[in-house]
Design an enzyme around this catalytic site. Structure first.
Site, PDB file in Angstrom:
ATOM      1  N   SER A 104       0.851  -1.195   0.000  1.00 55.42           N
ATOM      2  CA  SER A 104       0.000   0.000   0.000  1.00 55.42           C
ATOM      3  C   SER A 104       0.884   1.241   0.000  1.00 55.42           C
ATOM      4  O   SER A 104       1.622   1.489   0.959  1.00 55.42           O
ATOM      5  CB  SER A 104      -0.889   0.012   1.242  1.00 55.42           C
ATOM      6  OG  SER A 104      -1.350   1.331   1.468  1.00 55.42           O
TER       7      SER A 104
ATOM      8  N   HIS B  41      -1.248  -1.472  -4.239  1.00 61.66           N
ATOM      9  CA  HIS B  41      -2.493  -1.099  -3.549  1.00 61.66           C
ATOM     10  C   HIS B  41      -2.522   0.420  -3.368  1.00 61.66           C
ATOM     11  O   HIS B  41      -1.604   1.010  -2.799  1.00 61.66           O
ATOM     12  CB  HIS B  41      -2.549  -1.806  -2.197  1.00 61.66           C
ATOM     13  CG  HIS B  41      -3.820  -1.612  -1.445  1.00 61.66           C
ATOM     14  ND1 HIS B  41      -4.953  -2.353  -1.679  1.00 61.66           N
ATOM     15  CD2 HIS B  41      -4.143  -0.739  -0.456  1.00 61.66           C
ATOM     16  CE1 HIS B  41      -5.923  -1.956  -0.857  1.00 61.66           C
ATOM     17  NE2 HIS B  41      -5.452  -0.968  -0.106  1.00 61.66           N
TER      18      HIS B  41
ATOM     19  N   ASP C 160      -4.661   3.645  -2.042  1.00 62.67           N
ATOM     20  CA  ASP C 160      -5.728   4.032  -1.117  1.00 62.67           C
ATOM     21  C   ASP C 160      -6.214   5.448  -1.388  1.00 62.67           C
ATOM     22  O   ASP C 160      -5.461   6.410  -1.222  1.00 62.67           O
ATOM     23  CB  ASP C 160      -5.214   3.981   0.325  1.00 62.67           C
ATOM     24  CG  ASP C 160      -4.996   2.563   0.796  1.00 62.67           C
ATOM     25  OD1 ASP C 160      -5.975   1.790   0.823  1.00 62.67           O
ATOM     26  OD2 ASP C 160      -3.853   2.215   1.132  1.00 62.67           O
TER      27      ASP C 160
ATOM     28  N   MET D 294      -8.838   8.364  -0.271  1.00 63.40           N
ATOM     29  CA  MET D 294      -9.678   8.771   0.871  1.00 63.40           C
ATOM     30  C   MET D 294     -10.236  10.162   0.633  1.00 63.40           C
ATOM     31  O   MET D 294      -9.518  11.040   0.149  1.00 63.40           O
ATOM     32  CB  MET D 294      -8.838   8.796   2.141  1.00 63.40           C
ATOM     33  CG  MET D 294      -8.153   7.485   2.440  1.00 63.40           C
ATOM     34  SD  MET D 294      -7.115   7.646   3.901  1.00 63.40           S
ATOM     35  CE  MET D 294      -6.454   6.000   4.009  1.00 63.40           C
TER      36      MET D 294
ATOM     37  N   HIS E 258      -8.293   1.059  -3.824  1.00 64.55           N
ATOM     38  CA  HIS E 258      -9.199   0.901  -2.676  1.00 64.55           C
ATOM     39  C   HIS E 258      -9.844   2.253  -2.394  1.00 64.55           C
ATOM     40  O   HIS E 258      -9.198   3.156  -1.871  1.00 64.55           O
ATOM     41  CB  HIS E 258      -8.364   0.401  -1.488  1.00 64.55           C
ATOM     42  CG  HIS E 258      -9.111   0.276  -0.205  1.00 64.55           C
ATOM     43  ND1 HIS E 258      -8.481   0.106   1.020  1.00 64.55           N
ATOM     44  CD2 HIS E 258     -10.443   0.286   0.072  1.00 64.55           C
ATOM     45  CE1 HIS E 258      -9.387   0.017   1.971  1.00 64.55           C
ATOM     46  NE2 HIS E 258     -10.583   0.138   1.428  1.00 64.55           N
TER      47      HIS E 258
ATOM     48  N   MET F 275     -11.954   4.635  -0.415  1.00 68.97           N
ATOM     49  CA  MET F 275     -12.602   4.937   0.863  1.00 68.97           C
ATOM     50  C   MET F 275     -13.296   6.275   0.691  1.00 68.97           C
ATOM     51  O   MET F 275     -12.903   7.292   1.259  1.00 68.97           O
ATOM     52  CB  MET F 275     -11.540   4.964   1.978  1.00 68.97           C
ATOM     53  CG  MET F 275     -11.086   3.562   2.365  1.00 68.97           C
ATOM     54  SD  MET F 275      -9.510   3.544   3.220  1.00 68.97           S
ATOM     55  CE  MET F 275      -8.401   3.514   1.830  1.00 68.97           C
TER      56      MET F 275
ATOM     57  N   MET G   9     -11.311  -5.443   5.856  1.00 69.12           N
ATOM     58  CA  MET G   9     -10.494  -4.453   6.565  1.00 69.12           C
ATOM     59  C   MET G   9     -10.167  -4.996   7.953  1.00 69.12           C
ATOM     60  O   MET G   9     -11.057  -5.325   8.730  1.00 69.12           O
ATOM     61  CB  MET G   9     -11.232  -3.123   6.691  1.00 69.12           C
ATOM     62  CG  MET G   9     -11.268  -2.288   5.419  1.00 69.12           C
ATOM     63  SD  MET G   9      -9.659  -2.002   4.648  1.00 69.12           S
ATOM     64  CE  MET G   9      -8.780  -1.100   5.921  1.00 69.12           C
TER      65      MET G   9
ATOM     66  N   GLY H 153      -2.698   4.432   7.911  1.00 72.82           N
ATOM     67  CA  GLY H 153      -1.739   3.336   7.947  1.00 72.82           C
ATOM     68  C   GLY H 153      -1.172   3.205   9.353  1.00 72.82           C
ATOM     69  O   GLY H 153      -1.393   4.060  10.211  1.00 72.82           O
TER      70      GLY H 153
ATOM     71  N   ASP I 140      -6.414  -6.098   4.706  1.00 73.85           N
ATOM     72  CA  ASP I 140      -5.757  -4.786   4.664  1.00 73.85           C
ATOM     73  C   ASP I 140      -5.768  -4.146   6.046  1.00 73.85           C
ATOM     74  O   ASP I 140      -6.833  -3.875   6.601  1.00 73.85           O
ATOM     75  CB  ASP I 140      -6.528  -3.916   3.651  1.00 73.85           C
ATOM     76  CG  ASP I 140      -5.937  -2.531   3.461  1.00 73.85           C
ATOM     77  OD1 ASP I 140      -4.852  -2.253   4.004  1.00 73.85           O
ATOM     78  OD2 ASP I 140      -6.571  -1.739   2.741  1.00 73.85           O
TER      79      ASP I 140
ATOM     80  N   GLY J 276      -2.552  -3.445   9.315  1.00 75.19           N
ATOM     81  CA  GLY J 276      -1.834  -4.044  10.440  1.00 75.19           C
ATOM     82  C   GLY J 276      -1.118  -5.338  10.139  1.00 75.19           C
ATOM     83  O   GLY J 276      -0.792  -6.095  11.058  1.00 75.19           O
TER      84      GLY J 276
ATOM     85  N   GLY K 155       1.365  -1.773   4.231  1.00 79.05           N
ATOM     86  CA  GLY K 155       1.843  -0.416   3.986  1.00 79.05           C
ATOM     87  C   GLY K 155       3.064  -0.092   4.807  1.00 79.05           C
ATOM     88  O   GLY K 155       4.204  -0.142   4.328  1.00 79.05           O
TER      89      GLY K 155
HETATM   90  C1  DX5 Z   1      -6.048   1.971   5.665  1.00 82.93           C
HETATM   91  C2  DX5 Z   1      -5.631   1.576   4.279  1.00 82.93           C
HETATM   92  C3  DX5 Z   1      -4.495   0.633   4.218  1.00 82.93           C
HETATM   93  C4  DX5 Z   1      -3.219   1.122   4.860  1.00 82.93           C
HETATM   94  C5  DX5 Z   1      -2.576  -0.080   5.487  1.00 82.93           C
HETATM   95  O1  DX5 Z   1      -7.268   2.568   5.639  1.00 82.93           O
HETATM   96  O2  DX5 Z   1      -6.700   0.988   3.572  1.00 82.93           O
HETATM   97  O3  DX5 Z   1      -4.251   0.145   2.907  1.00 82.93           O
HETATM   98  O4  DX5 Z   1      -2.311   1.718   3.973  1.00 82.93           O
HETATM   99  O5  DX5 Z   1      -1.489   0.327   6.210  1.00 82.93           O
HETATM  100  P1  DX5 Z   1      -0.752  -0.632   7.234  1.00 82.93           P
HETATM  101  O6  DX5 Z   1      -0.268  -1.818   6.461  1.00 82.93           O
HETATM  102  O7  DX5 Z   1       0.365   0.233   7.723  1.00 82.93           O
HETATM  103  O8  DX5 Z   1      -1.729  -0.980   8.309  1.00 82.93           O
HETATM  104 ZN    ZN Z   2      -6.281  -0.050   1.623  1.00 83.52          ZN
END
Ligand code: DX5
Ligand code: ZN
Length: 217
Positions: free
Chosen positions: A7, A32, A34, A36, A65, A67, A136, A143, A174, A176, A196
């Protein structure tokens, strides 16, 4: 055996092209991306102009992705920016089926995502119409959060349903995911791993390779 989708939310935005190239050379399967909107989630990331310019850095599939509220408004624009797989949140769509239909019509693969509190039953009816389900494992928006363990049970539940019904759908997770927990997540039945903060930062190539090695068998 699973695929790796780094990500870029945690990448160095001043050197995004190079960060992406490093992960691809080290074994990333997808990128990936993201998006937002500051409404569906509290933060704002980036949009089509950024996706368009990083599209030139690799031929790997862009796993976008969204959001964002009412993603149906922007489907064609994401296609033109270079998305291959377009994921929308069931919680963000007024008409989920119509949104899936528009994504297909635009020539992309539709995927549906559920937040940690949304049960699998909310999306079961759509399973025959989509290519992937994104579970999720943190609250979407940022992240670097810690994985919510109960969400892995949803992966197991989905794996059972998909196998029972003989459906051809990937399960992606996706949030953690790190080098310590990724093996258990793959064993739960995940097909695509998003990571990420555990990939970007320092030693992008080394960390990508470590992930790829762990999930390839
Ligand atoms: C969070 C995103 C993820 C994020 C994951 O809303 O959708 O894709 O980048 O980041 P990590 O891997 O650090 O949790
Ligand atoms: Zn994501």
């Amino acid at each position: 055996m699973a695929l790796l989708a780094p990500s870029i939310l945690s990448a160095d935005f001043a050197d995004l092209g190079n960060d992406i190239r490093k992960t691809v050379e080290a074994g990333a399967d997808w990128i990936h991306v993201d998006v937002m909107d500051g409404l569906f989630v509290p933060s704002i990331s980036f949009g089509m102009p950024v996706i368009k310019s990083i599209r030139k850095t690799t031929d790997k599939p862009f796993d976008v992705h969204l959001m964002i509220e009412e993603p149906i408004r922007y489907i064609q624009e994401f296609k033109e920016a270079g998305a291959d797989i377009l994921t929308v949140h069931v919680e963000a769509c007024k008409d989920t089926m119509a949104t899936i239909g528009e994504i297909k019509k635009a020539g992309m693969k539709p995927a549906l995502s559920i937040k940690p509190q949304t049960p699998v039953s909310e999306i079961e009816e759509y399973l025959p119409c989509i290519d992937m389900i994104l579970v999720m494992s943190v609250e979407p928006g940022f992240g670097g959060q810690k994985l919510i363990p109960e969400t892995v049970d949803k992966v197991r539940e989905l794996r059972r349903i998909i196998d029972q019904k003989g459906l051809d759908i990937l399960i992606e997770i996706d949030g953690g995911i790190n080098l310590e927990n990724v093996r258990d997540i793959v064993d739960a039945g995940t097909d695509v791993i998003v990571a990420g903060s555990a990939v970007f930062g320092s030693d992008v190539a080394g960390r990508t390779k470590a992930f790829a090695d762990l999930i390839r068998h």
